[in-house]
Design a protein around this motif. Structure first.
Motif, short mmCIF file in Angstrom:
data_model
loop_
_atom_site.label_atom_id
_atom_site.label_comp_id
_atom_site.label_asym_id
_atom_site.label_seq_id
_atom_site.Cartn_x
_atom_site.Cartn_y
_atom_site.Cartn_z
N UNK A 137 0.68 -0.90 0.00
CA UNK A 137 0.36 0.02 0.09
C UNK A 137 0.79 1.58 0.24
N UNK A 138 2.21 1.20 0.61
CA UNK A 138 3.09 2.49 0.17
C UNK A 138 4.22 2.56 -1.42
N UNK A 139 4.03 2.18 -1.63
CA UNK A 139 3.95 1.58 -3.29
C UNK A 139 3.20 2.51 -4.21
N UNK A 140 4.15 3.36 -4.96
CA UNK A 140 3.59 4.41 -5.99
C UNK A 140 4.07 4.05 -7.31
N UNK A 141 5.07 3.52 -7.20
CA UNK A 141 6.04 3.14 -8.92
C UNK A 141 6.56 2.18 -8.93
N UNK A 161 0.47 3.69 -8.24
CA UNK A 161 -1.07 4.43 -7.75
C UNK A 161 -0.49 6.47 -8.11
N UNK A 162 -1.88 6.80 -8.71
CA UNK A 162 -1.73 7.94 -9.19
C UNK A 162 -0.91 9.00 -8.08
N UNK A 163 -0.40 10.02 -8.59
CA UNK A 163 0.34 10.81 -7.56
C UNK A 163 -0.27 12.07 -7.31
N UNK A 166 -2.13 15.72 -1.81
CA UNK A 166 -1.32 16.45 -1.02
C UNK A 166 -0.83 16.31 0.17
N UNK A 167 -1.45 15.78 0.80
CA UNK A 167 -0.64 15.22 2.67
C UNK A 167 -0.37 13.66 2.79
N UNK A 168 -0.27 12.66 1.23
CA UNK A 168 0.84 11.47 1.27
C UNK A 168 1.89 11.90 0.46
#
Length: 174
Positions: A137-141, A161-163, A166-168
Motif C-alpha cells: 500500500x505504500x508503493x507508488x511506482x 497509484x496516481x500521485x 497533498x497529504x501523502x
C-alpha cells in the motif's frame, strides 16, 4: 485557468556518441520507430524516435562533441549498482518510459535476453528507505533501470497509484 496549457512532453533531446549504434539500440533492442532525421549544418544529425502518445525521444549526434563524464553529468554505472544515482546540478539524470505494471517483469526478461543488464524491479514507496521488497500500500511506482550504449540511464516505470495527494505525496520543506 493555468497560464500555460502544457500537454506533456513533445520530445526530450539527448546526445549520443555513435548515431548508428544509438539507432540500432533504440530500434532493435527497445523496438522504437525512427520517425525523423535532420542533417545539421556542422555535419551532425538530429533524429527522433516515437515513444507513444505523440511524444518523442530525440538525439543529437555532433561530430566534435566532448566526451561523456560519468559520475558528473551522467550516472556512474559502477555507482549505480550501490544505488548511487547522483549526477551534477543541471544534468539529466535518467529517462523513464511509462509501461504497464503487468508487463514490467516480461520487459525486464526481454532486455536480459538481448544482453542488456538491468537492476532488479524496484518498488518505490513512501517509506524511509524509498523502496519496499514487494509492492504494498505504500508503493507508488515499480520500475527497473538500465543503460543505453552511451551510458544514458533509462527506466521502465509502471505507476502503481496516481500521485498528487497533498497529504501523502508532498513531503518537503524549503
Amino acid at each position: 485557468m493555468k497560464e500555460f496549457q502544457l500537454q506533456g512532453i513533445n520530445h526530450l533531446a539527448l546526445v549520443c556518441q555513435d548515431m548508428t549504434r544509438t539507432i540500432d539500440f533504440y530500434c532493435n533492442t527497445l523496438g522504437l520507430q525512427l520517425i525523423k532525421t535532420i542533417q545539421l549544418p556542422d555535419g551532425g544529425q538530429h533524429f527522433f524516435f516515437d515513444i507513444g502518445n505523440g511524444d518523442a525521444l530525440a538525439f543529437f549526434w555532433f561530430p566534435q562533441a566532448p566526451e561523456r563524464a560519468p559520475g558528473i553529468a551522467s550516472v556512474n554505472p559502477a555507482a549505480m549498482q550501490t544505488g548511487d544515482i547522483r549526477t551534477a546540478h543541471g544534468s539529466m539524470n535518467h529517462v523513464a518510459f511509462k509501461v504497464s505494471a503487468e508487463k514490467l517483469n516480461e520487459y525486464r526478461e526481454q532486455l536480459a535476453a538481448k544482453g542488456v543488464q538491468t537492476t532488479p524491479v524496484l518498488h518505490h514507496a513512501d517509506v524511509p528507505s524509498g523502496y519496499v521488497p514487494e509492492a504494498d500500500e505504500t508503493t507508488f511506482l515499480s520500475s527497473f533501470y538500465f543503460f543505453d550504449p552511451d551510458g544514458i540511464l533509462l527506466e521502465f516505470a509502471a505507476t502503481v497509484r496516481e500521485l498528487g495527494d497533498p497529504e501523502r505525496d508532498l513531503n518537503f520543506s524549503l
